[in-house]
Design an enzyme around this catalytic site. Structure first.
Site, mmCIF file in Angstrom:
data_model
loop_
_atom_site.group_PDB
_atom_site.id
_atom_site.type_symbol
_atom_site.label_atom_id
_atom_site.label_comp_id
_atom_site.label_asym_id
_atom_site.label_seq_id
_atom_site.Cartn_x
_atom_site.Cartn_y
_atom_site.Cartn_z
ATOM 1 N N MET A 15 0.841 -1.205 0.000
ATOM 2 C CA MET A 15 0.000 0.000 0.000
ATOM 3 C C MET A 15 0.872 1.250 0.000
ATOM 4 S SD MET A 15 -3.455 -0.706 2.004
ATOM 5 C CE MET A 15 -2.815 -0.525 3.658
ATOM 6 N N LEU A 26 6.709 3.048 1.627
ATOM 7 C CA LEU A 26 7.609 1.895 1.701
ATOM 8 C C LEU A 26 8.722 2.106 2.724
ATOM 9 C CD1 LEU A 26 7.835 1.102 -2.126
ATOM 10 C CD2 LEU A 26 6.283 0.135 -0.412
ATOM 11 N N GLY A 86 10.835 -2.903 5.928
ATOM 12 C CA GLY A 86 10.031 -4.137 6.001
ATOM 13 C C GLY A 86 9.675 -4.586 4.589
ATOM 14 N N HIS A 87 9.234 -3.619 3.774
ATOM 15 C CA HIS A 87 8.976 -3.932 2.363
ATOM 16 C C HIS A 87 10.292 -4.312 1.677
ATOM 17 C CE1 HIS A 87 5.671 -0.917 3.298
ATOM 18 N NE2 HIS A 87 4.970 -1.941 2.860
ATOM 19 N N SER A 100 6.414 -0.636 10.255
ATOM 20 C CA SER A 100 5.075 -0.514 9.684
ATOM 21 C C SER A 100 4.908 0.898 9.145
ATOM 22 C CB SER A 100 4.028 -0.764 10.778
ATOM 23 O OG SER A 100 2.762 -0.289 10.358
ATOM 24 N N SER A 101 4.139 1.031 8.070
ATOM 25 C CA SER A 101 3.858 2.377 7.543
ATOM 26 C C SER A 101 3.157 3.215 8.610
ATOM 27 C CB SER A 101 2.965 2.272 6.307
ATOM 28 O OG SER A 101 3.558 1.411 5.367
HETATM 29 P P1 AMP Z 1 1.502 -2.939 3.500
HETATM 30 O O1 AMP Z 1 2.099 -1.945 2.559
HETATM 31 O O2 AMP Z 1 1.499 -2.497 4.926
HETATM 32 O O3 AMP Z 1 0.170 -3.463 3.015
HETATM 33 O O4 AMP Z 1 2.480 -4.187 3.488
HETATM 34 C C1 AMP Z 1 2.844 -4.817 2.290
HETATM 35 C C2 AMP Z 1 3.547 -6.115 2.607
HETATM 36 O O5 AMP Z 1 4.721 -5.842 3.373
HETATM 37 C C3 AMP Z 1 2.687 -7.081 3.441
HETATM 38 O O6 AMP Z 1 2.886 -8.398 2.958
HETATM 39 C C4 AMP Z 1 3.253 -6.897 4.828
HETATM 40 O O7 AMP Z 1 3.079 -8.041 5.640
HETATM 41 C C5 AMP Z 1 4.722 -6.666 4.519
HETATM 42 N N1 AMP Z 1 5.378 -5.989 5.646
HETATM 43 C C6 AMP Z 1 5.026 -4.798 6.202
HETATM 44 N N2 AMP Z 1 5.821 -4.523 7.262
HETATM 45 C C7 AMP Z 1 6.676 -5.561 7.378
HETATM 46 C C8 AMP Z 1 7.739 -5.883 8.287
HETATM 47 N N3 AMP Z 1 8.061 -5.087 9.303
HETATM 48 N N4 AMP Z 1 8.415 -7.040 8.101
HETATM 49 C C9 AMP Z 1 8.079 -7.879 7.077
HETATM 50 N N5 AMP Z 1 7.098 -7.641 6.198
HETATM 51 C C10 AMP Z 1 6.396 -6.501 6.336
#
Ligand code: AMP
Length: 275
Positions: free
Chosen positions: A28, A31, A34-35, A190-191
């Site tokens: 989403m 970035l 984690g991404h 986390s975002s």
């Molecule tokens: P999002 O943009 O928050 O929807 O996350 C996109 C992907 O990145 C999802 O598969 C999340 O689980 C993964 N993700 C987000 N934060 C982390 C993190 N700290 N460690 C590993 N994967 C992450």
């Protein structure tokens, strides 16, 4: 690096790359490392990597933070594209909401997630959320036709539901989980960490500390159901011990501990395996 905003552009790109193994990283935006971790894993075994950036309105309820989501701030998309360029990504697909939902989101067909995996944890706390997640993923899987897709274990229930959808709909996509990347305090990246003040960041580190403390007590032989009650905090939305495959409540090893917490306006989730 190719940057696409139209479905036709990405499907055309995929036709031209049909002999290669394409890995998809759904995001989403906003970035962070984690991404970046998902990208590192994808690089190990793919010819081409495509990241999609799409804050998906369908997975937010009216009282949630869609309008303020960090990737919708001015300049955020440019930063995300630059992040992908630096990571050596082959293509970014960042469509507008109208491209994905030309008739809006009110009257569209949605995916109904597997009920056993859905009706607990975030599925229970956020009605409609995973219907939105799976629906948008199915659309992007159709546009991009990836061979593999990478998902973070931070969103563990999401990972299981996606895997189940792939199985139930006979999609030919390999779904790969990636370990959680954390700050030095233990806080999962986390975002939504952008919403936290310095003080709230210190409090947020308690989430992972609590998971670790519970893990060590359970490994000493204490029943998980008792430990999650004893270590629960008033700002936790849930703190539960469940099976890593079925998400059924569980007292005995192996199991996984799950926390969702509200700190200020951030809703944060984390989990840890105990085995
Ligand atoms: P999002 O943009 O928050 O929807 O996350 C996109 C992907 O990145 C999802 O598969 C999340 O689980 C993964 N993700 C987000 N934060 C982390 C993190 N700290 N460690 C590993 N994967 C992450």
């Amino acid at each position: 690096m190719k940057v696409f905003s139209k479905i036709s552009e990405v499907t055309e790109w995929r036709k031209l790359t049909n002999q290669q193994t394409v890995s998809l990283i759904p995001t989403m935006g906003a970035l962070h490392q984690g991404h970046g971790f998902l990208i590192e894993e994808a690089k190990k075994n793919s010819d081409l990597i495509i990241v999609y950036i799409f804050p998906n309105p369908l997975q937010f309820s009216k009282n949630e933070d869609f309008d303020e989501y960090p990737s919708l701030l001015p300049g955020a998309l440019e930063k995300d594209i630059e992040f992908c360029r630096k990571q050596g990504i082959d293509a970014v697909f960042a469509p507008k909401v109208e491209e994905i939902y030309p008739n809006g989101i009110k009257k569209i067909t949605t995916v109904e997630p597997n009920p056993q995996l859905l009706n607990c944890l975030c599925g229970k706390a956020r009605p409609g959320h995973f219907q939105g997640v799976l629906t948008v993923l199915l659309k992007f899987f159709n546009f991009i036709q990836p061979n593999k897709a990478f998902f973070g274990e931070k969103d563990y229930q999401q990972f299981l539901l996606v895997k189940q959808m792939i199985y139930d709909f006979n999609l030919h996509i390999e779904i790969l989980p990636v370990k959680i990347r954390r700050e030095s305090s233990g806080l999962a990246l986390s975002s939504r960490n952008k919403y936290l003040s310095d003080e709230q960041k210190i409090q947020s580190a308690e989430i992972h500390q609590t998971l670790e403390e519970a893990k060590s007590l359970i490994l000493q032989g204490k029943p998980a159901s008792k430990i999650v009650k004893e270590l629960n905090k008033d700002y936790f939305e849930y703190f539960e011990a469940r099976d890593s495959e079925t998400l059924e409540k569980k007292d005995k090893l192996p199991l996984r501990l799950f926390i969702a917490a509200r700190i200020g306006k951030a809703r944060l989730i984390d989990n840890i395996v105990v085995e």
